[in-house]
Design a protein around this motif. Structure first.
Motif, PDB file in Angstrom:
ATOM      1  N   GLU A   1      -0.380   2.548   3.009  1.00  0.00           N
ATOM      2  CA  GLU A   1       0.590   1.933   2.116  1.00  0.00           C
ATOM      3  C   GLU A   1       0.384   2.365   0.669  1.00  0.00           C
ATOM      4  O   GLU A   1       1.351   2.479  -0.101  1.00  0.00           O
ATOM      5  CB  GLU A   1       0.502   0.407   2.235  1.00  0.00           C
ATOM      6  CG  GLU A   1       0.934  -0.139   3.587  1.00  0.00           C
ATOM      7  CD  GLU A   1       2.388   0.158   3.920  1.00  0.00           C
ATOM      8  OE1 GLU A   1       3.227   0.138   2.995  1.00  0.00           O
ATOM      9  OE2 GLU A   1       2.686   0.421   5.100  1.00  0.00           O
ATOM     10  N   THR A   2      -0.841   2.644   0.282  1.00  0.00           N
ATOM     11  CA  THR A   2      -1.096   3.131  -1.078  1.00  0.00           C
ATOM     12  C   THR A   2      -0.550   4.541  -1.254  1.00  0.00           C
ATOM     13  O   THR A   2       0.012   4.881  -2.301  1.00  0.00           O
ATOM     14  CB  THR A   2      -2.602   3.094  -1.384  1.00  0.00           C
ATOM     15  OG1 THR A   2      -3.121   1.794  -1.108  1.00  0.00           O
ATOM     16  CG2 THR A   2      -2.864   3.409  -2.853  1.00  0.00           C
ATOM     17  N   ILE A   3      -0.671   5.366  -0.211  1.00  0.00           N
ATOM     18  CA  ILE A   3      -0.093   6.711  -0.257  1.00  0.00           C
ATOM     19  C   ILE A   3       1.428   6.623  -0.400  1.00  0.00           C
ATOM     20  O   ILE A   3       2.037   7.356  -1.186  1.00  0.00           O
ATOM     21  CB  ILE A   3      -0.481   7.510   1.003  1.00  0.00           C
ATOM     22  CG1 ILE A   3      -1.974   7.884   0.954  1.00  0.00           C
ATOM     23  CG2 ILE A   3       0.380   8.765   1.149  1.00  0.00           C
ATOM     24  CD1 ILE A   3      -2.506   8.484   2.244  1.00  0.00           C
ATOM     25  N   PHE A   4       2.055   5.702   0.338  1.00  0.00           N
ATOM     26  CA  PHE A   4       3.515   5.590   0.311  1.00  0.00           C
ATOM     27  C   PHE A   4       4.056   5.243  -1.074  1.00  0.00           C
ATOM     28  O   PHE A   4       5.190   5.603  -1.400  1.00  0.00           O
ATOM     29  CB  PHE A   4       3.991   4.531   1.314  1.00  0.00           C
ATOM     30  CG  PHE A   4       3.841   4.931   2.761  1.00  0.00           C
ATOM     31  CD1 PHE A   4       3.911   6.252   3.160  1.00  0.00           C
ATOM     32  CD2 PHE A   4       3.633   3.964   3.739  1.00  0.00           C
ATOM     33  CE1 PHE A   4       3.775   6.611   4.493  1.00  0.00           C
ATOM     34  CE2 PHE A   4       3.498   4.306   5.078  1.00  0.00           C
ATOM     35  CZ  PHE A   4       3.561   5.640   5.450  1.00  0.00           C
ATOM     36  N   VAL A   5       3.289   4.517  -1.874  1.00  0.00           N
ATOM     37  CA  VAL A   5       3.787   4.104  -3.196  1.00  0.00           C
ATOM     38  C   VAL A   5       3.051   4.817  -4.330  1.00  0.00           C
ATOM     39  O   VAL A   5       3.028   4.348  -5.461  1.00  0.00           O
ATOM     40  CB  VAL A   5       3.704   2.574  -3.375  1.00  0.00           C
ATOM     41  CG1 VAL A   5       4.598   1.870  -2.390  1.00  0.00           C
ATOM     42  CG2 VAL A   5       2.257   2.077  -3.228  1.00  0.00           C
ATOM     43  N   ALA A   6       2.475   5.972  -4.020  1.00  0.00           N
ATOM     44  CA  ALA A   6       1.691   6.690  -5.033  1.00  0.00           C
ATOM     45  C   ALA A   6       2.554   7.212  -6.184  1.00  0.00           C
ATOM     46  O   ALA A   6       2.028   7.563  -7.243  1.00  0.00           O
ATOM     47  CB  ALA A   6       0.937   7.844  -4.384  1.00  0.00           C
ATOM     48  N   ASP A   7       3.875   7.269  -5.978  1.00  0.00           N
ATOM     49  CA  ASP A   7       4.770   7.697  -7.070  1.00  0.00           C
ATOM     50  C   ASP A   7       5.204   6.536  -7.941  1.00  0.00           C
ATOM     51  O   ASP A   7       6.028   6.710  -8.850  1.00  0.00           O
ATOM     52  CB  ASP A   7       6.000   8.399  -6.499  1.00  0.00           C
ATOM     53  CG  ASP A   7       6.943   7.435  -5.788  1.00  0.00           C
ATOM     54  OD1 ASP A   7       6.463   6.388  -5.280  1.00  0.00           O
ATOM     55  OD2 ASP A   7       8.158   7.696  -5.751  1.00  0.00           O
ATOM     56  N   GLY A   8       4.675   5.340  -7.662  1.00  0.00           N
ATOM     57  CA  GLY A   8       5.056   4.168  -8.447  1.00  0.00           C
ATOM     58  C   GLY A   8       6.481   3.709  -8.200  1.00  0.00           C
ATOM     59  O   GLY A   8       7.054   2.983  -9.012  1.00  0.00           O
ATOM     60  N   GLY A   9       7.083   4.122  -7.089  1.00  0.00           N
ATOM     61  CA  GLY A   9       8.463   3.739  -6.762  1.00  0.00           C
ATOM     62  C   GLY A   9       9.514   4.607  -7.416  1.00  0.00           C
ATOM     63  O   GLY A   9      10.706   4.292  -7.373  1.00  0.00           O
ATOM     64  N   GLU A  10       9.107   5.728  -8.000  1.00  0.00           N
ATOM     65  CA  GLU A  10      10.062   6.560  -8.746  1.00  0.00           C
ATOM     66  C   GLU A  10      11.119   7.177  -7.842  1.00  0.00           C
ATOM     67  O   GLU A  10      12.278   7.317  -8.236  1.00  0.00           O
ATOM     68  CB  GLU A  10       9.312   7.655  -9.508  1.00  0.00           C
ATOM     69  CG  GLU A  10      10.183   8.399 -10.511  1.00  0.00           C
ATOM     70  CD  GLU A  10       9.380   9.226 -11.492  1.00  0.00           C
ATOM     71  OE1 GLU A  10      10.013   9.907 -12.322  1.00  0.00           O
ATOM     72  OE2 GLU A  10       8.142   9.194 -11.445  1.00  0.00           O
ATOM     73  N   ASP A  11      10.740   7.551  -6.628  1.00  0.00           N
ATOM     74  CA  ASP A  11      11.705   8.139  -5.696  1.00  0.00           C
ATOM     75  C   ASP A  11      12.890   7.205  -5.488  1.00  0.00           C
ATOM     76  O   ASP A  11      14.052   7.631  -5.521  1.00  0.00           O
ATOM     77  CB  ASP A  11      11.012   8.422  -4.358  1.00  0.00           C
ATOM     78  CG  ASP A  11      11.926   9.070  -3.336  1.00  0.00           C
ATOM     79  OD1 ASP A  11      12.026  10.308  -3.349  1.00  0.00           O
ATOM     80  OD2 ASP A  11      12.545   8.342  -2.541  1.00  0.00           O
ATOM     81  N   TYR A  12      12.622   5.922  -5.299  1.00  0.00           N
ATOM     82  CA  TYR A  12      13.688   4.946  -5.074  1.00  0.00           C
ATOM     83  C   TYR A  12      14.529   4.760  -6.338  1.00  0.00           C
ATOM     84  O   TYR A  12      15.763   4.704  -6.278  1.00  0.00           O
ATOM     85  CB  TYR A  12      13.112   3.587  -4.673  1.00  0.00           C
ATOM     86  CG  TYR A  12      12.083   3.625  -3.565  1.00  0.00           C
ATOM     87  CD1 TYR A  12      12.182   4.510  -2.498  1.00  0.00           C
ATOM     88  CD2 TYR A  12      10.994   2.745  -3.577  1.00  0.00           C
ATOM     89  CE1 TYR A  12      11.243   4.527  -1.494  1.00  0.00           C
ATOM     90  CE2 TYR A  12      10.048   2.749  -2.569  1.00  0.00           C
ATOM     91  CZ  TYR A  12      10.167   3.653  -1.530  1.00  0.00           C
ATOM     92  OH  TYR A  12       9.236   3.658  -0.535  1.00  0.00           O
TER      93      TYR A  12
END
Length: 568
Positions: free
Chosen positions: A369-380
């Motif tokens: 889960e930490t890998i999934f949000v490593a961009d700080g949510g920028e993709d979304y």
């Protein structure tokens, strides 16, 4: 730019106008929760069309198509009509392109008539696709308003191969905004509901496929999975599926979220009402040599030797481990009953069943889960900013949401708020993941001392989710599924039973692992879940798709035999 709400309304209206008017039905009242029998009751389908669409064994459908007993046009029409019924009941579809699909079906019928030969292993078979698989000339909205008006100029590799195999792609199905939810809802097409109980979710992110297939609006569908997105809808909707290993099947050209994230790959897989559909799809795609079209696809041919379980004692006496509880959230009573039924069925068939000891489960989940949000949510945020639509931050309905005591999903407490990770921090997460994979492999291998077969445990059986389908917005558990994505284990889901309010009584309170475990315990009400499907997952090793399918067939046969024996 037209405001995002207007664009959504216009696109939804265009979808409605793409439905042939003669296929519209008198929808049941909104307070009718179970709509599984509406296709038989509504009068739209003829006796022959009901026979076609009620045939759940994909192998039988293909045999009838190959013999010309059924034409592709009539099979495609029958499933299309049933898919449109499903849409009116569950809101499961995105792209509807009736004439295009029927034109393809007519061409295949002509080829068979003129040559006497089928066009491939999936000749004439209508196949539904999750709204990620781009098709030339169609929009790929993928849950984002910005996708409206974005028409693909080429097919994704999977679609190319499906055409080569003789299939008829005929509808695309709904997904959540961002794809990273275990629920299916977005601003463009709205919320998909479960046909077994429309108060409950069909799961996500392949929830459109789940609802469509549950009501038999498609004989075979394709979804994707990065944290449970194939397995959760399949468990909630009573289906079979396969979560293959990274890059075993071709993803190239499909739209996706978090596209630059390659440590935990999203994978595609089949969903069906029969295990035969899972096998036929997987073998057909692999036999088409996808590595010649997708540079990421693993160059590994279908192995009959592995399907015959050469590395698992020939399948004569398998040893399964059952994960009754993963140490993070305890399953609801129907899931425990399903595991007990499966254990008894396998033992009656001559197999061995041992308790599986969870290993570093929470560490694995936190790392993923930490890998999934490593961009700080920028993709979304970037994807939403393209249209001005807001980011959906809860799947709870605006009105009539079910009461819950879960104020914050455990994962948010575990991982913390999304934050940008430095490259070095991300590399360390990847390094940690490799170490966890090695540790889990060693743990699995160590079971050789307990099995008595000379082999480690052949496969693990566990819940895919801790509960049957839940009310909208309350699907918070992906602890059981994400394990397989992080460890890259080939995994299936198979149906076992249905929630039975007379059998599945609430268990006494226990010492809770965390506040989510407590909230999930408090959510259970046998009356709320009564009649919902209950499925389990079978977890194999990496790149072991053939063996996982074969072992799932063995489990499925054992369950059928056990139920027959114990009902007589």
């Amino acid at each position: 730019m037209t405001d995002w709400k207007t664009r959504c309304a216009q696109r939804k209206q265009a979808q409605l106008e793409s439905i042939p008017k003669e296929w519209l039905i008198n929808a049941p009242p909104t307070d009718r929760m179970n709509v599984m029998d509406i296709p038989k009751e509504c009068g739209l389908l003829s006796v022959r069309e009901l026979e076609i669409t009620e045939t759940v064994d994909v192998e039988v459908i293909l045999q009838k198509l190959a013999s010309s007993e059924w034409s592709s046009v009539e099979v495609t029409t029958a499933f299309y009509k049933r898919a449109i019924i499903a849409q009116q009941l569950t809101n499961c579809l995105t792209e509807i392109f009736v004439e295009r699909a029927l034109k393809r079906a007519r061409e295949l019928d002509e080829i068979l008539k003129n040559t006497g030969k089928v066009s491939g292993p999936l000749h004439g078979l209508p196949i539904s696709l999750k709204d990620q698989f781009t098709m030339k000339g169609l929009e790929t909205i993928m849950g984002y308003v910005a996708g409206i008006g974005q028409y693909a100029d080429s097919d994704s590799v999977l679609v190319e191969i499906l055409y080569e195999c003789g299939a008829v792609p005929f509808v695309r199905t709904n997904v959540p905004q961002t794809l990273m939810w275990g629920e299916t809802h977005n601003h463009v097409f709205g919320r998909t509901v479960n046909p077994y109980n429309r108060y409950l979710t069909a799961g996500g992110s392949s929830g459109g496929e789940g609802a469509l297939l549950a009501i038999k609006g498609s004989p075979l569908g394709v979804g994707t999975d990065i944290g449970g997105s194939l397995r959760i809808p399949s468990a909630f909707c009573g289906l079979y599926t396969l979560r293959p290993s990274y890059e075993r099947l071709p993803y190239c050209g499909a739209a996706n979220a978090l596209e630059g994230q390659e440590s935990i790959s999203s994978v595609l897989g089949p969903m069906a009402n029969s295990i035969s559909g899972v096998k036929l799809f997987t073998k057909s795609i692999i036999d088409a040599k996808p590595w010649l079209k997708d540079p990421m696809a693993v160059r590994k041919e279908w192995s009959d030797r592995e399907f015959e379980l050469a590395y698992h004692g020939g399948g004569k006496k398998l040893c399964f481990g059952i994960m009754w509880d993963n140490g993070v959230v305890r399953p609801h009573p129907p899931l425990l009953r399903a595991m007990s039924i499966t254990k008894r069925a396998l033992e009656a068939a001559g197999h061995i069943v041992l308790d599986w000891e969870p290993h570093r489960h929470l560490e694995i989940y936190k790392n993923s889960e930490t890998i999934f949000v490593a961009d700080g949510g920028e993709d979304y945020r970037i994807s939403c900013a393209l249209s001005g639509e807001p980011l959906i931050e809860t799947m709870l309905p605006d009105e009539g949401a079910h009461e819950t005591t879960l104020e914050e999903p455990y994962v948010k407490r575990l991982v913390g708020p999304p934050q940008h990770r430095t490259t070095y921090e991300l590399w360390n997460l990847h390094k940690e993941k490799r170490e966890l994979r090695k540790s889990h492999l060693d743990h699995w291998e160590s079971t050789v001392s307990r099995t008595g077969t000379g082999r480690p445990i052949d496969a693990i059986i566990s819940p895919a989710v801790a509960y049957a389908a839940v009310p909208h917005g309350l699907n918070s558990d992906s602890f059981y599924t994400t394990l397989c994505n992080a460890m890259d284990y080939a995994t299936s889901v198979f149906p076992v039973t249905f929630v039975d309010a007379t059998l599945d009584h609430r268990h006494p309170p226990h010492e809770f692992y965390n506040h989510e475990d407590e909230a999930i315990y408090n959510l259970y009400d046998s009356g709320l879940f009564d009649g919902c499907p209950v499925g389990l997952q079978l977890i194999g090793r990496t790149q072991e798709e053939e063996a996982v399918i074969a072992m799932t067939e063995i489990v499925d046969r054992a369950l059928r035999q056990y139920k027959t024996t114990n009902s007589s």
